[in-house]
Design a protein around this motif. Structure first.
Motif, PDB file in Angstrom:
ATOM      1  N   SER A  71       0.828  -1.207   0.000  1.00 41.20           N
ATOM      2  CA  SER A  71       0.000   0.000   0.000  1.00 41.20           C
ATOM      3  C   SER A  71       0.859   1.252   0.000  1.00 41.20           C
ATOM      4  O   SER A  71       0.514   2.268  -0.611  1.00 41.20           O
ATOM      5  CB  SER A  71      -0.927   0.008   1.226  1.00 41.20           C
ATOM      6  OG  SER A  71      -1.853  -1.052   1.170  1.00 41.20           O
ATOM      7  N   TRP A  72       1.983   1.179   0.735  1.00 39.17           N
ATOM      8  CA  TRP A  72       2.881   2.317   0.874  1.00 39.17           C
ATOM      9  C   TRP A  72       4.315   1.851   0.655  1.00 39.17           C
ATOM     10  O   TRP A  72       4.577   0.650   0.570  1.00 39.17           O
ATOM     11  CB  TRP A  72       2.728   2.971   2.246  1.00 39.17           C
ATOM     12  CG  TRP A  72       1.326   3.345   2.581  1.00 39.17           C
ATOM     13  CD1 TRP A  72       0.496   2.727   3.475  1.00 39.17           C
ATOM     14  CD2 TRP A  72       0.550   4.406   1.997  1.00 39.17           C
ATOM     15  NE1 TRP A  72      -0.744   3.346   3.490  1.00 39.17           N
ATOM     16  CE2 TRP A  72      -0.728   4.379   2.588  1.00 39.17           C
ATOM     17  CE3 TRP A  72       0.817   5.381   1.024  1.00 39.17           C
ATOM     18  CZ2 TRP A  72      -1.726   5.275   2.248  1.00 39.17           C
ATOM     19  CZ3 TRP A  72      -0.182   6.291   0.682  1.00 39.17           C
ATOM     20  CH2 TRP A  72      -1.429   6.223   1.297  1.00 39.17           C
ATOM     21  N   ILE A  85       7.355   9.072   6.129  1.00 37.39           N
ATOM     22  CA  ILE A  85       7.934  10.230   5.453  1.00 37.39           C
ATOM     23  C   ILE A  85       8.471   9.859   4.070  1.00 37.39           C
ATOM     24  O   ILE A  85       8.654  10.745   3.233  1.00 37.39           O
ATOM     25  CB  ILE A  85       9.036  10.892   6.295  1.00 37.39           C
ATOM     26  CG1 ILE A  85      10.123   9.879   6.677  1.00 37.39           C
ATOM     27  CG2 ILE A  85       8.442  11.588   7.507  1.00 37.39           C
ATOM     28  CD1 ILE A  85      11.344  10.513   7.321  1.00 37.39           C
ATOM     29  N   ALA A  86       8.708   8.588   3.816  1.00 33.61           N
ATOM     30  CA  ALA A  86       9.117   8.185   2.466  1.00 33.61           C
ATOM     31  C   ALA A  86       8.008   8.499   1.464  1.00 33.61           C
ATOM     32  O   ALA A  86       8.262   9.035   0.374  1.00 33.61           O
ATOM     33  CB  ALA A  86       9.463   6.704   2.436  1.00 33.61           C
ATOM     34  N   ASP A  87       6.776   8.180   1.823  1.00 39.67           N
ATOM     35  CA  ASP A  87       5.644   8.506   0.955  1.00 39.67           C
ATOM     36  C   ASP A  87       5.462  10.017   0.846  1.00 39.67           C
ATOM     37  O   ASP A  87       5.269  10.552  -0.258  1.00 39.67           O
ATOM     38  CB  ASP A  87       4.366   7.869   1.505  1.00 39.67           C
ATOM     39  CG  ASP A  87       4.469   6.365   1.628  1.00 39.67           C
ATOM     40  OD1 ASP A  87       4.448   5.683   0.591  1.00 39.67           O
ATOM     41  OD2 ASP A  87       4.605   5.871   2.770  1.00 39.67           O
ATOM     42  N   ILE A  88       5.539  10.692   1.978  1.00 38.99           N
ATOM     43  CA  ILE A  88       5.345  12.137   1.988  1.00 38.99           C
ATOM     44  C   ILE A  88       6.374  12.830   1.109  1.00 38.99           C
ATOM     45  O   ILE A  88       6.068  13.797   0.409  1.00 38.99           O
ATOM     46  CB  ILE A  88       5.404  12.670   3.436  1.00 38.99           C
ATOM     47  CG1 ILE A  88       4.180  12.194   4.217  1.00 38.99           C
ATOM     48  CG2 ILE A  88       5.487  14.195   3.457  1.00 38.99           C
ATOM     49  CD1 ILE A  88       4.235  12.510   5.704  1.00 38.99           C
ATOM     50  N   SER A  89       7.594  12.325   1.107  1.00 39.49           N
ATOM     51  CA  SER A  89       8.651  12.970   0.328  1.00 39.49           C
ATOM     52  C   SER A  89       8.388  12.900  -1.168  1.00 39.49           C
ATOM     53  O   SER A  89       8.865  13.763  -1.922  1.00 39.49           O
ATOM     54  CB  SER A  89      10.005  12.331   0.656  1.00 39.49           C
ATOM     55  OG  SER A  89      10.126  11.043   0.068  1.00 39.49           O
ATOM     56  N   MET A  90       7.632  11.895  -1.626  1.00 37.74           N
ATOM     57  CA  MET A  90       7.474  11.665  -3.066  1.00 37.74           C
ATOM     58  C   MET A  90       6.120  12.030  -3.639  1.00 37.74           C
ATOM     59  O   MET A  90       5.999  12.270  -4.845  1.00 37.74           O
ATOM     60  CB  MET A  90       7.778  10.200  -3.376  1.00 37.74           C
ATOM     61  CG  MET A  90       9.246   9.857  -3.231  1.00 37.74           C
ATOM     62  SD  MET A  90       9.633   8.182  -3.774  1.00 37.74           S
ATOM     63  CE  MET A  90      10.171   7.443  -2.250  1.00 37.74           C
ATOM     64  N   LEU A  91       5.095  12.074  -2.817  1.00 40.51           N
ATOM     65  CA  LEU A  91       3.746  12.294  -3.348  1.00 40.51           C
ATOM     66  C   LEU A  91       3.650  13.584  -4.168  1.00 40.51           C
ATOM     67  O   LEU A  91       3.096  13.590  -5.266  1.00 40.51           O
ATOM     68  CB  LEU A  91       2.732  12.328  -2.199  1.00 40.51           C
ATOM     69  CG  LEU A  91       2.331  10.976  -1.614  1.00 40.51           C
ATOM     70  CD1 LEU A  91       1.573  11.163  -0.305  1.00 40.51           C
ATOM     71  CD2 LEU A  91       1.482  10.182  -2.609  1.00 40.51           C
ATOM     72  N   GLY A  92       4.179  14.663  -3.631  1.00 43.41           N
ATOM     73  CA  GLY A  92       4.092  15.942  -4.335  1.00 43.41           C
ATOM     74  C   GLY A  92       4.851  15.952  -5.637  1.00 43.41           C
ATOM     75  O   GLY A  92       4.432  16.575  -6.626  1.00 43.41           O
ATOM     76  N   LEU A 104      -0.447   6.880  -5.613  1.00 40.42           N
ATOM     77  CA  LEU A 104      -0.678   8.323  -5.670  1.00 40.42           C
ATOM     78  C   LEU A 104      -2.123   8.656  -5.316  1.00 40.42           C
ATOM     79  O   LEU A 104      -2.385   9.595  -4.553  1.00 40.42           O
ATOM     80  CB  LEU A 104      -0.337   8.852  -7.058  1.00 40.42           C
ATOM     81  CG  LEU A 104      -0.547  10.351  -7.276  1.00 40.42           C
ATOM     82  CD1 LEU A 104       0.366  11.169  -6.374  1.00 40.42           C
ATOM     83  CD2 LEU A 104      -0.318  10.718  -8.746  1.00 40.42           C
ATOM     84  N   GLU A 105      -3.045   7.873  -5.830  1.00 40.91           N
ATOM     85  CA  GLU A 105      -4.459   8.102  -5.526  1.00 40.91           C
ATOM     86  C   GLU A 105      -4.734   7.932  -4.034  1.00 40.91           C
ATOM     87  O   GLU A 105      -5.456   8.728  -3.431  1.00 40.91           O
ATOM     88  CB  GLU A 105      -5.327   7.133  -6.332  1.00 40.91           C
ATOM     89  CG  GLU A 105      -6.822   7.356  -6.165  1.00 40.91           C
ATOM     90  CD  GLU A 105      -7.646   6.439  -7.041  1.00 40.91           C
ATOM     91  OE1 GLU A 105      -8.895   6.460  -6.914  1.00 40.91           O
ATOM     92  OE2 GLU A 105      -7.062   5.682  -7.845  1.00 40.91           O
ATOM     93  N   ARG A 106      -4.148   6.895  -3.423  1.00 42.70           N
ATOM     94  CA  ARG A 106      -4.318   6.702  -1.974  1.00 42.70           C
ATOM     95  C   ARG A 106      -3.745   7.874  -1.197  1.00 42.70           C
ATOM     96  O   ARG A 106      -4.343   8.356  -0.238  1.00 42.70           O
ATOM     97  CB  ARG A 106      -3.631   5.405  -1.539  1.00 42.70           C
ATOM     98  CG  ARG A 106      -4.378   4.136  -1.825  1.00 42.70           C
ATOM     99  CD  ARG A 106      -3.753   2.938  -1.128  1.00 42.70           C
ATOM    100  NE  ARG A 106      -2.421   2.622  -1.636  1.00 42.70           N
ATOM    101  CZ  ARG A 106      -2.185   1.855  -2.688  1.00 42.70           C
ATOM    102  NH1 ARG A 106      -3.199   1.325  -3.368  1.00 42.70           N
ATOM    103  NH2 ARG A 106      -0.948   1.594  -3.078  1.00 42.70           N
ATOM    104  N   GLY A 107      -2.569   8.314  -1.607  1.00 39.40           N
ATOM    105  CA  GLY A 107      -1.930   9.404  -0.889  1.00 39.40           C
ATOM    106  C   GLY A 107      -2.709  10.700  -0.991  1.00 39.40           C
ATOM    107  O   GLY A 107      -2.920  11.389   0.016  1.00 39.40           O
ATOM    108  N   LEU A 108      -3.160  11.021  -2.181  1.00 39.16           N
ATOM    109  CA  LEU A 108      -3.882  12.273  -2.379  1.00 39.16           C
ATOM    110  C   LEU A 108      -5.247  12.263  -1.699  1.00 39.16           C
ATOM    111  O   LEU A 108      -5.829  13.329  -1.463  1.00 39.16           O
ATOM    112  CB  LEU A 108      -4.045  12.555  -3.875  1.00 39.16           C
ATOM    113  CG  LEU A 108      -2.753  12.829  -4.642  1.00 39.16           C
ATOM    114  CD1 LEU A 108      -3.060  13.078  -6.119  1.00 39.16           C
ATOM    115  CD2 LEU A 108      -1.997  14.005  -4.049  1.00 39.16           C
TER     116      LEU A 108
END
Length: 234
Positions: free
Chosen positions: A172-173, A181-188, A215-219
């Protein structure tokens, strides 16, 4: 009251709430990493818009905190030992916030370092390469007749998205079920590549279903949605 007078940046962007974390940023992929993390963590903070279009990040006050002249920068009035600390570079700030709260990073040392390596992957690879795609595809670089630089960064971007695609298979992540923070660093950055940089077709983004689903999950996360617009552009 907390005294921030030791930081010249606080004279140009005065704090209304000096007891809160002071964020000096602009809603770019690097800037929103910290906004999103602060929203996810629920830490009280005050955001100051540093308008990079007006070159405000190159003013003496901003450079006094971030000599690299790039957003974001941050002051935590309640730093280590209860003393204020000023920080620059988004990756360092993300790591600091996780250390401060014990959240958004696994406690297990092995998984902690694995998370950090993916943050560095963004900082050393995805951020610089995607930024070059933006320059050569959307901004001034598109006027250059020689398209070899664009092709080079297009191909490298596609390779990097492929690295993420492989990592996210069955996950999922980035860190399995742990949103970090790995996901947070890349989503944008991924969002910008296919949105603001208009490079979705250029890099063949729709070939990467795992990345698209991630990306959809993160947003969809409320903190991400809010953090993407902080600080407001004005």
């Amino acid at each position: 009251m907390t005294d921030l007078s030791a930081f010249p940046i606080a004279t140009r962007w005065p704090a209304s709430h000096p007891d809160r974390i002071q964020l000096y940023s602009f809603p770019t992929p690097n800037g929103v990493k910290v906004s999103i993390a602060l929203e996810e963590l629920g830490l009280p903070y005050e955001a100051h818009a540093v308008n990079i279009g007006k070159k405000e990040s190159w003013t003496p006050e901003f450079l006094s905190l971030n000599p690299n002249g790039k957003i974001p920068a941050m002051i935590d009035p309640d730093g280590p030992g209860g003393k204020p600390i000023g920080l620059f570079e988004s990756g360092a700030i993300l790591l600091y916030l996780t250390d401060k709260t014990g959240k958004l990073i696994p406690a297990d040392p092995v998984r902690r370092y694995e998370t950090i390596q993916w943050v560095f992957f963004q900082m050393a690879s995805i951020g610089p390469i995607f930024g070059q795609v933006g320059f050569f595809h959307k901004f001034a670089g598109r006027e250059i007749a020689d398209k070899r630089p664009l092709a080079r960064y297009r191909d490298e971007s596609r390779r990097l998205i492929g690295v993420l695609e492989t990592r996210l298979k069955g996950r999922s992540w980035i860190m399995d079920d742990d949103y970090t923070i790995a996901d947070i660093s890349m989503l944008g950055w991924v969002r910008n590549l296919i949105g603001f940089y208009e490079a979705r077709e250029l890099v063949g983004f729709d070939d990467f279903r795992n990345v698209a689903a991630w990306l959809e999950r993160g947003l969809a996360r409320p903190a991400v949605q809010k953090g993407l617009s902080i600080p407001a552009r004005g």
